[in-house]
Design an enzyme around this catalytic site. Structure first.
Site, PDB file in Angstrom:
ATOM      1  N   ASN A   9      23.323  -2.657  66.094  1.00  0.00           N
ATOM      2  CA  ASN A   9      22.083  -3.540  65.857  1.00  0.00           C
ATOM      3  C   ASN A   9      22.269  -4.302  64.439  1.00  0.00           C
ATOM      4  O   ASN A   9      21.935  -3.511  63.432  1.00  0.00           O
ATOM      5  CB  ASN A   9      20.911  -2.421  65.909  1.00  0.00           C
ATOM      6  CG  ASN A   9      19.601  -3.291  65.449  1.00  0.00           C
ATOM      7  OD1 ASN A   9      19.562  -4.501  65.189  1.00  0.00           O
ATOM      8  ND2 ASN A   9      18.551  -2.629  65.339  1.00  0.00           N
ATOM      9  N   TRP A  10      22.758  -5.504  64.585  1.00  0.00           N
ATOM     10  CA  TRP A  10      22.890  -6.064  63.029  1.00  0.00           C
ATOM     11  C   TRP A  10      21.566  -6.153  62.276  1.00  0.00           C
ATOM     12  O   TRP A  10      21.644  -6.679  61.317  1.00  0.00           O
ATOM     13  CB  TRP A  10      23.677  -7.546  63.437  1.00  0.00           C
ATOM     14  CG  TRP A  10      25.071  -7.409  63.843  1.00  0.00           C
ATOM     15  CD1 TRP A  10      25.689  -6.135  64.042  1.00  0.00           C
ATOM     16  CD2 TRP A  10      26.134  -8.195  64.021  1.00  0.00           C
ATOM     17  NE1 TRP A  10      27.100  -6.158  64.416  1.00  0.00           N
ATOM     18  CE2 TRP A  10      27.143  -7.669  64.376  1.00  0.00           C
ATOM     19  CE3 TRP A  10      25.992  -9.695  63.864  1.00  0.00           C
ATOM     20  CZ2 TRP A  10      28.498  -8.413  64.748  1.00  0.00           C
ATOM     21  CZ3 TRP A  10      27.085 -10.448  64.151  1.00  0.00           C
ATOM     22  CH2 TRP A  10      28.361  -9.774  64.413  1.00  0.00           C
ATOM     23  N   LYS A  11      20.538  -6.370  62.915  1.00  0.00           N
ATOM     24  CA  LYS A  11      19.259  -6.697  62.511  1.00  0.00           C
ATOM     25  C   LYS A  11      19.346  -8.172  61.790  1.00  0.00           C
ATOM     26  O   LYS A  11      20.215  -9.159  62.538  1.00  0.00           O
ATOM     27  CB  LYS A  11      18.806  -5.588  61.376  1.00  0.00           C
ATOM     28  CG  LYS A  11      18.926  -4.173  62.003  1.00  0.00           C
ATOM     29  CD  LYS A  11      18.192  -3.167  61.216  1.00  0.00           C
ATOM     30  CE  LYS A  11      18.316  -1.832  61.857  1.00  0.00           C
ATOM     31  NZ  LYS A  11      17.422  -0.916  61.085  1.00  0.00           N
ATOM     32  N   HIS A  93      12.079  -1.652  69.010  1.00  0.00           N
ATOM     33  CA  HIS A  93      12.688  -1.073  67.960  1.00  0.00           C
ATOM     34  C   HIS A  93      11.347  -0.826  67.043  1.00  0.00           C
ATOM     35  O   HIS A  93      10.435  -1.408  66.953  1.00  0.00           O
ATOM     36  CB  HIS A  93      13.605  -2.100  67.260  1.00  0.00           C
ATOM     37  CG  HIS A  93      14.247  -1.394  66.153  1.00  0.00           C
ATOM     38  ND1 HIS A  93      13.815  -1.162  64.885  1.00  0.00           N
ATOM     39  CD2 HIS A  93      15.521  -0.871  66.006  1.00  0.00           C
ATOM     40  CE1 HIS A  93      14.475  -0.801  64.271  1.00  0.00           C
ATOM     41  NE2 HIS A  93      15.759  -0.398  64.883  1.00  0.00           N
ATOM     42  N   GLU A  95      11.051  -1.331  64.091  1.00  0.00           N
ATOM     43  CA  GLU A  95      10.605  -2.327  63.022  1.00  0.00           C
ATOM     44  C   GLU A  95       9.740  -3.447  63.852  1.00  0.00           C
ATOM     45  O   GLU A  95       8.935  -4.053  63.109  1.00  0.00           O
ATOM     46  CB  GLU A  95      11.949  -2.990  62.310  1.00  0.00           C
ATOM     47  CG  GLU A  95      12.478  -1.992  61.364  1.00  0.00           C
ATOM     48  CD  GLU A  95      14.244  -2.158  61.345  1.00  0.00           C
ATOM     49  OE1 GLU A  95      14.451  -2.884  61.684  1.00  0.00           O
ATOM     50  OE2 GLU A  95      14.659  -1.051  60.646  1.00  0.00           O
ATOM     51  N   GLU A 164      15.108   7.099  68.095  1.00  0.00           N
ATOM     52  CA  GLU A 164      15.286   6.844  66.801  1.00  0.00           C
ATOM     53  C   GLU A 164      13.970   7.174  66.038  1.00  0.00           C
ATOM     54  O   GLU A 164      13.029   6.514  65.710  1.00  0.00           O
ATOM     55  CB  GLU A 164      15.364   5.241  66.543  1.00  0.00           C
ATOM     56  CG  GLU A 164      16.537   4.656  67.297  1.00  0.00           C
ATOM     57  CD  GLU A 164      16.975   3.112  66.652  1.00  0.00           C
ATOM     58  OE1 GLU A 164      18.092   3.022  66.085  1.00  0.00           O
ATOM     59  OE2 GLU A 164      16.066   2.436  66.657  1.00  0.00           O
ATOM     60  N   GLY A 170      17.538   3.863  58.534  1.00  0.00           N
ATOM     61  CA  GLY A 170      18.135   3.251  57.185  1.00  0.00           C
ATOM     62  C   GLY A 170      17.797   3.923  55.819  1.00  0.00           C
ATOM     63  O   GLY A 170      17.643   3.391  54.844  1.00  0.00           O
ATOM     64  N   SER A 208      20.624   6.375  60.872  1.00  0.00           N
ATOM     65  CA  SER A 208      21.563   6.554  59.779  1.00  0.00           C
ATOM     66  C   SER A 208      22.742   7.367  60.559  1.00  0.00           C
ATOM     67  O   SER A 208      23.427   8.119  60.025  1.00  0.00           O
ATOM     68  CB  SER A 208      20.907   7.655  58.817  1.00  0.00           C
ATOM     69  OG  SER A 208      19.868   6.834  57.990  1.00  0.00           O
ATOM     70  N   GLY A 229      22.655   0.913  63.141  1.00  0.00           N
ATOM     71  CA  GLY A 229      22.174  -0.305  62.445  1.00  0.00           C
ATOM     72  C   GLY A 229      23.054  -0.535  61.077  1.00  0.00           C
ATOM     73  O   GLY A 229      24.022  -1.390  61.312  1.00  0.00           O
ATOM     74  N   GLY A 230      22.812  -0.110  59.987  1.00  0.00           N
ATOM     75  CA  GLY A 230      23.631  -0.303  58.849  1.00  0.00           C
ATOM     76  C   GLY A 230      25.098  -0.426  59.039  1.00  0.00           C
ATOM     77  O   GLY A 230      25.921  -1.340  58.728  1.00  0.00           O
TER      78      GLY A 230
HETATM   79  P1  PGA Z   1      20.255   2.557  60.985  1.00  0.00           P
HETATM   80  O1  PGA Z   1      19.302   1.731  61.848  1.00  0.00           O
HETATM   81  O2  PGA Z   1      21.525   2.904  61.584  1.00  0.00           O
HETATM   82  O3  PGA Z   1      20.541   1.511  59.529  1.00  0.00           O
HETATM   83  O4  PGA Z   1      19.526   3.825  60.179  1.00  0.00           O
HETATM   84  C1  PGA Z   1      19.390   2.224  63.092  1.00  0.00           C
HETATM   85  C2  PGA Z   1      18.373   1.081  63.644  1.00  0.00           C
HETATM   86  O5  PGA Z   1      17.587   0.878  63.265  1.00  0.00           O
HETATM   87  O6  PGA Z   1      18.666   0.858  65.091  1.00  0.00           O
END
Ligand code: PGA
Length: 244
Positions: A9-11, A93, A95, A164, A170, A208, A229-230
């Protein structure tokens, strides 16, 4: 649908130059192995399509409109994502829930539209730190999952669910394999009440995930892969996670 799956997930990150380098390195590093999806920002779907068309990697989006088409300025419809070649679409998600006030009902509608366009929704569920500390994890994730099951019924067997925990996204603070496995087992049991196909869908852990914890997490019986994500923006990290 392969049960083992890693989704990047590149966001809201990347640009055409860095994306091209990242995708090229992923293609050569993955060497034709399947079960890997990259969810890129909308403007780069066509770039993903032109670079990845002949590869084993597939691409997807991070959100979708809850409407089919029409006067919804700024929205992107499921049919358009299908047209851009997406295999998967993330819905719900944290977010989106947190910063855009998306409700579980709205997310269920989105999941339904993604299925209608013959793509796979990746339905995210997860509790906040306050909810975990007040021992409401199970109640929260079940309410989020049940909203989707209520809407799409047995079609839940055509989705992917990602657990999640919001406090792990993050933050560098990963759920322990035991914490993640416990929730995954509960989700699997809940899905099994729909039918046995639903119990067999990929259940991804997100929050994470890194090269150094992926193997332990993915070794848990009910964790089928990750939503990353990251670490999905770093070739070495992401390839190591896919390897795990
Ligand atoms: P993260 O994000 O790996 O940076 O914690 C995961 C996500 O939000 O899908």
């Amino acid at each position: 649908m392969p049960r083992r799956l890693v989704v990047g997930n590149w966001k809201m990150n990347g640009d055409s130059v860095t994306n091209a380098a990242l995708l090229q390195s992923l293609m050569s590093g993955l060497n034709g192995s399947g079960g890997v999806v990259v969810c890129v920002p909308f403007p780069y779907l066509h770039q993903a399509r032109s670079l990845l068309a002949e590869s084993s990697l597939t691409w997807g989006a991070q959100d979708v409109s809850a409407h089919r088409q029409g006067a919804f300025t700024g929205e992107v419809a499921a049919g358009m994502l299908k047209d851009a070649g997406c295999s998967h679409v993330i819905v719900g998600h944290s977010e989106r829930r947190q910063y855009h006030g998306e409700s579980s009902d709205l997310i269920a509608q989105k999941a339904g539209l993604v299925l209608e366009s013959e793509m796979t929704p990746i339905v995210c569920v997860g509790e906040t730190l306050a909810e975990r500390e007040s021992e409401r994890t199970e109640e929260v994730v079940f309410a989020q999952l049940d909203a989707v099951i209520d809407r799409i019924g047995a079609d839940i067997a055509r989705t992917v669910v990602a657990y999640e925990p919001v406090w792990a996204i993050g933050t560098g603070r990963t759920a322990t394999p035991e914490q993640a496995q416990t929730v995954h087992a509960l989700l699997r049991e809940r899905l099994g009440r729909v039918n046995s196909d639903a119990a067999g869908i990929p259940l991804l852990y997100g929050g994470s995930v890194k090269a150094d914890n992926a193997r332990t997490l993915f070794g848990c019986p009910d964790i089928d892969g990750g939503l990353v994500g990251g670490a999905s923006l770093n070739v070495r990290e992401f390839l190591a996670i896919c390897g795990a």
